[in-house]
Design a protein around this motif. Structure first.
Motif, PDB file in Angstrom:
ATOM      1  N   GLY A 154      47.508  54.690  43.239  1.00  0.00           N
ATOM      2  CA  GLY A 154      45.967  54.001  44.151  1.00  0.00           C
ATOM      3  C   GLY A 154      44.921  53.900  44.394  1.00  0.00           C
ATOM      4  O   GLY A 154      43.781  54.963  44.135  1.00  0.00           O
ATOM      5  N   PHE A 155      44.430  53.635  42.933  1.00  0.00           N
ATOM      6  CA  PHE A 155      43.183  53.605  42.355  1.00  0.00           C
ATOM      7  C   PHE A 155      42.556  52.499  43.396  1.00  0.00           C
ATOM      8  O   PHE A 155      43.406  51.356  43.892  1.00  0.00           O
ATOM      9  N   GLU A 156      41.707  52.733  43.902  1.00  0.00           N
ATOM     10  CA  GLU A 156      40.860  51.913  44.707  1.00  0.00           C
ATOM     11  C   GLU A 156      39.437  51.759  43.812  1.00  0.00           C
ATOM     12  O   GLU A 156      38.579  52.580  43.422  1.00  0.00           O
ATOM     13  N   ILE A 157      39.499  50.759  43.853  1.00  0.00           N
ATOM     14  CA  ILE A 157      38.622  49.629  42.863  1.00  0.00           C
ATOM     15  C   ILE A 157      36.963  49.912  43.484  1.00  0.00           C
ATOM     16  O   ILE A 157      35.943  49.921  42.562  1.00  0.00           O
ATOM     17  N   ASP A 158      37.406  50.041  45.008  1.00  0.00           N
ATOM     18  CA  ASP A 158      35.724  50.611  45.966  1.00  0.00           C
ATOM     19  C   ASP A 158      35.588  51.566  45.985  1.00  0.00           C
ATOM     20  O   ASP A 158      34.532  52.327  46.561  1.00  0.00           O
ATOM     21  N   ASN A 159      36.634  52.583  45.605  1.00  0.00           N
ATOM     22  CA  ASN A 159      36.256  53.910  45.468  1.00  0.00           C
ATOM     23  C   ASN A 159      35.406  54.553  44.806  1.00  0.00           C
ATOM     24  O   ASN A 159      35.998  54.957  43.055  1.00  0.00           O
ATOM     25  N   GLU A 160      34.178  55.291  45.053  1.00  0.00           N
ATOM     26  CA  GLU A 160      33.423  55.340  43.784  1.00  0.00           C
ATOM     27  C   GLU A 160      33.467  56.887  43.094  1.00  0.00           C
ATOM     28  O   GLU A 160      33.473  57.132  42.235  1.00  0.00           O
ATOM     29  N   ASN A 161      35.156  57.762  44.074  1.00  0.00           N
ATOM     30  CA  ASN A 161      35.427  58.809  43.374  1.00  0.00           C
ATOM     31  C   ASN A 161      36.399  58.845  42.235  1.00  0.00           C
ATOM     32  O   ASN A 161      36.905  59.507  41.513  1.00  0.00           O
ATOM     33  N   HIS A 162      37.357  57.205  42.015  1.00  0.00           N
ATOM     34  CA  HIS A 162      37.961  56.940  41.059  1.00  0.00           C
ATOM     35  C   HIS A 162      36.958  56.737  39.880  1.00  0.00           C
ATOM     36  O   HIS A 162      37.086  55.341  39.601  1.00  0.00           O
ATOM     37  N   ILE A 163      37.619  57.221  38.904  1.00  0.00           N
ATOM     38  CA  ILE A 163      37.059  57.279  37.682  1.00  0.00           C
ATOM     39  C   ILE A 163      38.685  56.360  36.634  1.00  0.00           C
ATOM     40  O   ILE A 163      39.503  57.470  36.545  1.00  0.00           O
ATOM     41  N   LEU A 164      37.972  55.105  35.801  1.00  0.00           N
ATOM     42  CA  LEU A 164      39.280  54.918  34.889  1.00  0.00           C
ATOM     43  C   LEU A 164      38.911  55.307  33.398  1.00  0.00           C
ATOM     44  O   LEU A 164      37.945  55.351  32.893  1.00  0.00           O
TER      45      LEU A 164
END
Length: 181
Positions: free
Chosen positions: A25-35
């Motif tokens: 469910g990682f979304e590259i454009d979601n600013e709340n998703h951190i890798l």
């Protein structure tokens, strides 16, 4: 609310990394998703350039926590050997470091290292990559009760707190095998 996605030992397998992130469910454009990458982003597989470009993009978005691994150290070591005119050691071939450098160099052939000009041409091309690693990696990352490292937390007898470890302690820990320790 921030959501963290954690991976390690990507080893230049960009397609597999993206598939795994997408499946979770990682979304590259979601600013709340951190890798969080716990080391060894490069070496062994064929998508080094894609991994590097992705990491740069994530840093630019301020959404990558990049923990240094032993393969990042191998990259520095191998480039330094080439720059000094040495033939890279066999471990740089078996670990895929030569393969990563060739891909980043733009040759896609490990034979480039037998070119007499390699000594003077490889370092300038690799310097931006090495600078990226230097400027964007950490030895560990803490998040609440969790500590993210590549291999091991340096917990030697003389340390009361791993945060007091010096770089040589972290270098040893990133190579360490926790099962042997």
């Amino acid at each position: 609310m921030k959501k963290y996605f954690v991976t390690s030992d990507v080893h230049s397998a960009y397609s597999e990394l993206m598939e795994a992130l997408n499946n979770k469910g990682f979304e590259i454009d979601n600013e709340n998703h951190i890798l969080i990458v716990c080391g060894d982003l490069f070496d062994r597989m064929d998508e080094t350039v894609q991994c590097y470009e992705f990491a740069k993009k994530m840093v630019k978005l301020n959404r990558l926590i990049y923990v240094k691994g032993n393969h990042e150290s191998l990259l520095f070591e191998c480039v330094d050997e080439i720059r000094k005119g040495y033939t890279p050691g066999y471990h740089h071939y078996s670990n895929g470091t030569i393969k990563s450098i060739a891909q980043l160099y733009g040759e896609f052939s490990e034979w480039i290292f037998y070119d007499p000009d390699a000594r003077t041409t490889i370092f300038p091309k690799m310097k931006p990559v090495l600078d990226f690693i230097t400027n964007n990696t950490v030895n560990y990352f803490e998040l609440g009760d969790y500590i993210f490292v590549h291999s091991w937390v340096p917990t030697f007898n003389y340390l009361s707190d791993f945060r007091d470890a010096d770089q040589s302690d972290w270098d040893a820990a990133m190579w360490g095998n926790p099962y042997e320790m």
